[in-house]
Design a protein around this motif. Sequence first.
Motif, PDB file in Angstrom:
ATOM      1  N   GLY A  63     -14.848  21.911  28.085  1.00  0.00           N
ATOM      2  CA  GLY A  63     -15.122  22.601  29.100  1.00  0.00           C
ATOM      3  C   GLY A  63     -15.585  21.877  30.330  1.00  0.00           C
ATOM      4  O   GLY A  63     -15.511  22.252  31.487  1.00  0.00           O
ATOM      5  N   GLY A  64     -15.344  20.429  30.186  1.00  0.00           N
ATOM      6  CA  GLY A  64     -15.586  19.658  31.429  1.00  0.00           C
ATOM      7  C   GLY A  64     -16.837  19.422  31.911  1.00  0.00           C
ATOM      8  O   GLY A  64     -17.929  20.116  31.402  1.00  0.00           O
ATOM      9  N   PHE A  65     -17.065  18.685  33.113  1.00  0.00           N
ATOM     10  CA  PHE A  65     -18.244  18.639  33.879  1.00  0.00           C
ATOM     11  C   PHE A  65     -17.996  18.699  35.217  1.00  0.00           C
ATOM     12  O   PHE A  65     -16.868  17.812  35.662  1.00  0.00           O
ATOM     13  N   GLU A  66     -18.757  19.133  35.869  1.00  0.00           N
ATOM     14  CA  GLU A  66     -18.576  19.233  37.535  1.00  0.00           C
ATOM     15  C   GLU A  66     -20.251  19.573  37.950  1.00  0.00           C
ATOM     16  O   GLU A  66     -20.860  20.292  37.528  1.00  0.00           O
ATOM     17  N   GLY A  67     -20.576  18.627  39.006  1.00  0.00           N
ATOM     18  CA  GLY A  67     -22.009  18.728  39.457  1.00  0.00           C
ATOM     19  C   GLY A  67     -22.329  20.071  40.036  1.00  0.00           C
ATOM     20  O   GLY A  67     -23.432  20.476  39.959  1.00  0.00           O
ATOM     21  N   ASN A  68     -21.411  20.938  40.773  1.00  0.00           N
ATOM     22  CA  ASN A  68     -21.605  21.919  41.181  1.00  0.00           C
ATOM     23  C   ASN A  68     -21.833  23.021  40.450  1.00  0.00           C
ATOM     24  O   ASN A  68     -22.646  24.027  40.268  1.00  0.00           O
ATOM     25  N   ALA A  69     -20.991  23.348  39.195  1.00  0.00           N
ATOM     26  CA  ALA A  69     -21.228  24.199  38.162  1.00  0.00           C
ATOM     27  C   ALA A  69     -22.370  23.658  37.277  1.00  0.00           C
ATOM     28  O   ALA A  69     -23.313  24.822  37.016  1.00  0.00           O
ATOM     29  N   GLN A  70     -22.992  22.502  37.197  1.00  0.00           N
ATOM     30  CA  GLN A  70     -23.989  21.854  36.750  1.00  0.00           C
ATOM     31  C   GLN A  70     -25.304  22.756  37.501  1.00  0.00           C
ATOM     32  O   GLN A  70     -26.255  22.917  37.037  1.00  0.00           O
ATOM     33  N   THR A  71     -25.093  22.654  38.737  1.00  0.00           N
ATOM     34  CA  THR A  71     -26.276  22.963  39.616  1.00  0.00           C
ATOM     35  C   THR A  71     -26.344  24.479  39.395  1.00  0.00           C
ATOM     36  O   THR A  71     -27.756  24.814  39.441  1.00  0.00           O
ATOM     37  N   LEU A  72     -25.498  25.337  39.320  1.00  0.00           N
ATOM     38  CA  LEU A  72     -25.724  26.749  38.821  1.00  0.00           C
ATOM     39  C   LEU A  72     -26.398  26.993  37.367  1.00  0.00           C
ATOM     40  O   LEU A  72     -27.081  27.490  37.442  1.00  0.00           O
ATOM     41  N   ARG A  73     -25.848  25.987  36.616  1.00  0.00           N
ATOM     42  CA  ARG A  73     -26.728  26.115  35.211  1.00  0.00           C
ATOM     43  C   ARG A  73     -28.188  25.637  35.317  1.00  0.00           C
ATOM     44  O   ARG A  73     -28.857  26.064  34.434  1.00  0.00           O
ATOM     45  N   ILE A  74     -28.209  24.767  36.188  1.00  0.00           N
ATOM     46  CA  ILE A  74     -29.950  24.392  36.303  1.00  0.00           C
ATOM     47  C   ILE A  74     -30.650  25.354  36.887  1.00  0.00           C
ATOM     48  O   ILE A  74     -31.538  25.968  36.423  1.00  0.00           O
ATOM     49  N   LEU A  75     -30.051  26.075  37.792  1.00  0.00           N
ATOM     50  CA  LEU A  75     -30.854  27.120  38.707  1.00  0.00           C
ATOM     51  C   LEU A  75     -30.894  28.588  37.904  1.00  0.00           C
ATOM     52  O   LEU A  75     -32.045  29.191  37.873  1.00  0.00           O
ATOM     53  N   GLU A 125     -10.471  26.865  35.298  1.00  0.00           N
ATOM     54  CA  GLU A 125      -9.306  27.419  35.094  1.00  0.00           C
ATOM     55  C   GLU A 125      -8.457  27.998  36.340  1.00  0.00           C
ATOM     56  O   GLU A 125      -7.314  27.910  36.552  1.00  0.00           O
ATOM     57  N   GLU A 126      -9.393  28.380  37.340  1.00  0.00           N
ATOM     58  CA  GLU A 126      -8.757  28.857  38.702  1.00  0.00           C
ATOM     59  C   GLU A 126      -8.915  27.841  39.825  1.00  0.00           C
ATOM     60  O   GLU A 126      -8.553  28.148  41.023  1.00  0.00           O
ATOM     61  N   ALA A 127      -9.546  26.728  39.326  1.00  0.00           N
ATOM     62  CA  ALA A 127      -9.630  25.634  40.402  1.00  0.00           C
ATOM     63  C   ALA A 127      -8.344  25.138  41.048  1.00  0.00           C
ATOM     64  O   ALA A 127      -7.172  25.159  40.319  1.00  0.00           O
ATOM     65  N   PRO A 128      -8.236  24.902  42.357  1.00  0.00           N
ATOM     66  CA  PRO A 128      -6.876  24.448  43.002  1.00  0.00           C
ATOM     67  C   PRO A 128      -6.409  23.120  41.982  1.00  0.00           C
ATOM     68  O   PRO A 128      -7.127  22.285  41.685  1.00  0.00           O
ATOM     69  N   THR A 129      -5.067  23.025  41.879  1.00  0.00           N
ATOM     70  CA  THR A 129      -4.453  22.121  41.510  1.00  0.00           C
ATOM     71  C   THR A 129      -4.669  20.740  41.838  1.00  0.00           C
ATOM     72  O   THR A 129      -4.640  20.369  43.128  1.00  0.00           O
ATOM     73  N   GLY A 130      -5.274  19.835  40.856  1.00  0.00           N
ATOM     74  CA  GLY A 130      -5.615  18.618  41.279  1.00  0.00           C
ATOM     75  C   GLY A 130      -7.068  18.364  41.736  1.00  0.00           C
ATOM     76  O   GLY A 130      -7.716  17.301  42.063  1.00  0.00           O
ATOM     77  N   SER A 131      -7.819  19.383  42.121  1.00  0.00           N
ATOM     78  CA  SER A 131      -9.100  19.245  42.822  1.00  0.00           C
ATOM     79  C   SER A 131     -10.170  18.963  41.811  1.00  0.00           C
ATOM     80  O   SER A 131     -11.031  18.077  41.868  1.00  0.00           O
ATOM     81  N   GLY A 132     -10.290  19.677  40.757  1.00  0.00           N
ATOM     82  CA  GLY A 132     -11.076  19.152  39.744  1.00  0.00           C
ATOM     83  C   GLY A 132     -12.614  19.986  39.957  1.00  0.00           C
ATOM     84  O   GLY A 132     -13.405  19.749  39.259  1.00  0.00           O
ATOM     85  N   LYS A 133     -12.481  20.674  41.264  1.00  0.00           N
ATOM     86  CA  LYS A 133     -13.839  21.196  41.450  1.00  0.00           C
ATOM     87  C   LYS A 133     -13.888  22.830  41.221  1.00  0.00           C
ATOM     88  O   LYS A 133     -13.134  23.565  41.367  1.00  0.00           O
ATOM     89  N   PHE A 134     -15.096  22.959  40.690  1.00  0.00           N
ATOM     90  CA  PHE A 134     -15.087  24.355  40.112  1.00  0.00           C
ATOM     91  C   PHE A 134     -16.766  24.529  40.254  1.00  0.00           C
ATOM     92  O   PHE A 134     -17.489  23.859  40.136  1.00  0.00           O
ATOM     93  N   GLY A 135     -16.972  26.249  40.062  1.00  0.00           N
ATOM     94  CA  GLY A 135     -18.540  26.344  40.295  1.00  0.00           C
ATOM     95  C   GLY A 135     -19.305  26.797  39.202  1.00  0.00           C
ATOM     96  O   GLY A 135     -20.491  27.078  39.165  1.00  0.00           O
ATOM     97  N   TYR A 136     -18.589  27.169  37.953  1.00  0.00           N
ATOM     98  CA  TYR A 136     -19.166  27.526  36.731  1.00  0.00           C
ATOM     99  C   TYR A 136     -18.646  27.337  35.473  1.00  0.00           C
ATOM    100  O   TYR A 136     -17.335  27.143  35.525  1.00  0.00           O
ATOM    101  N   TYR A 137     -19.276  27.349  34.333  1.00  0.00           N
ATOM    102  CA  TYR A 137     -18.801  26.810  33.006  1.00  0.00           C
ATOM    103  C   TYR A 137     -18.478  28.117  32.396  1.00  0.00           C
ATOM    104  O   TYR A 137     -19.282  29.232  32.772  1.00  0.00           O
TER     105      TYR A 137
END
Length: 428
Positions: free
Chosen positions: A129-141, A176-188
């Motif tokens: 499922g990868g790792f992204e700091g912003n998705a991790q923020t939601l997980r922490i909160l 899966e919905e992230a813009p191509t090449g961005s690697g940025k997403f908000g939740y796991y």
Amino acid sequence: MPASGGHSATSSATSSGAYSEADLERFVPETHSGARSDFERDRARVIHSSGLRKLAAKTQVLSPTAGIDFARNRLTHSLEVAQIGRELAASLGLDRDVVDAACLTHDLGHPPFGHNGERAISEWASDAGGFEGNAQTLRILTRLEAKRFTESGESAGLNLTRATLDASCKYPWSLEEAPTGSGKFGYYADDAPVFEWMRAGAPARVKSAEAQTMDLSDDIAYSVHDFEDAIVSDHIDPLILTSRSGHDSLIADVADWAGGSFSTDELSAAYDRIATTPTWLTRWDGTRQHQAQLKNFTSDMIGRFARLAIAATRESAGQARLVRYGASIVVPQEVRAEIAVLKGIVAAFVMASGRRQPTYRRQRELLTELLDALWATQSAELEPAFQADFAGAVDEAAARRVIVDQVASLTDQSAIAWHRRLCEVPLV
């Protein structure tokens, strides 16, 4: 989904009807007494969280382990973002506590060694499922920073209101919905239920006005303060910046860093506007006079960026309320270009600097080795809360996510200490 519980006294924005009852709902209903509004309570929970305290020992641009005691860390950066965000919110008719709390939380998910560490963990977790700091923020909160629990005994994290939680979300979409090449997403994937609750009634893939304000505040603070730190730490010599020799090459580097978002003409014009600021430094010798000039330059830039964005947003919104999804924050292209120039200069002189690459490479190796070591020992070396998560993992991907949660929770110093304890062969 759970309905909201009772509410305490509300802030002016809420009492005037700007925020709805749905905005004040919490995933687990709560009833409170006292004078604090729900949004003030959210901000207090963030301030008292262990995740926020840990940011004091996490990399902004220069690692706290580097021995430079004046450089910003993730905590001081977050405090500065919150100060900018709070003032923007007041000017735009948004709840200041919602924006303030979102600004304070925006970097909670960052792992040791900043974006460099994020890259290493993402590669290690690529098949889980990868790792992204912003998705991790939601997980922490909503999970890891426990304060409230559901009736079934599952952690609901800090259990923030829907409006505040949504304001902390920079990227309201999945990997899966992230813009191509961005690697940025908000939740796991396994955080989808709380994400869907948070986004109830929100237009797909659109950030709330409060989240947009947080994002702008982050961009402003990041651009000017990291530039300031790079000057003070001698990574950037103002004489080189003011020299026309190599100027085209610098603008090309900035354009490359910006990923084609701006033309070289736009960036060159933005650089020229910045360089004509009366407080722009042409040299740096560390004297108090130069310290004051640099500090005033950062203040001038913050004020300029904020004023132009506020004016453009008000003109665009007209009489519409910005609250939640009433209207969008408008940042003029010239402001975006100037922010990109300041960020790009720091990237060129610090992040992309050849002398920094061995350090970055070793940081990534350290985290990868630590992840491997913890996976090899399964739950034996994890902190108790993560041991329980590991025991409850339903499959290998979920178990690997627990290892990621543990490592991402560490500070720069503790990651080094854990690596020394688990990965370095002791002398006999």
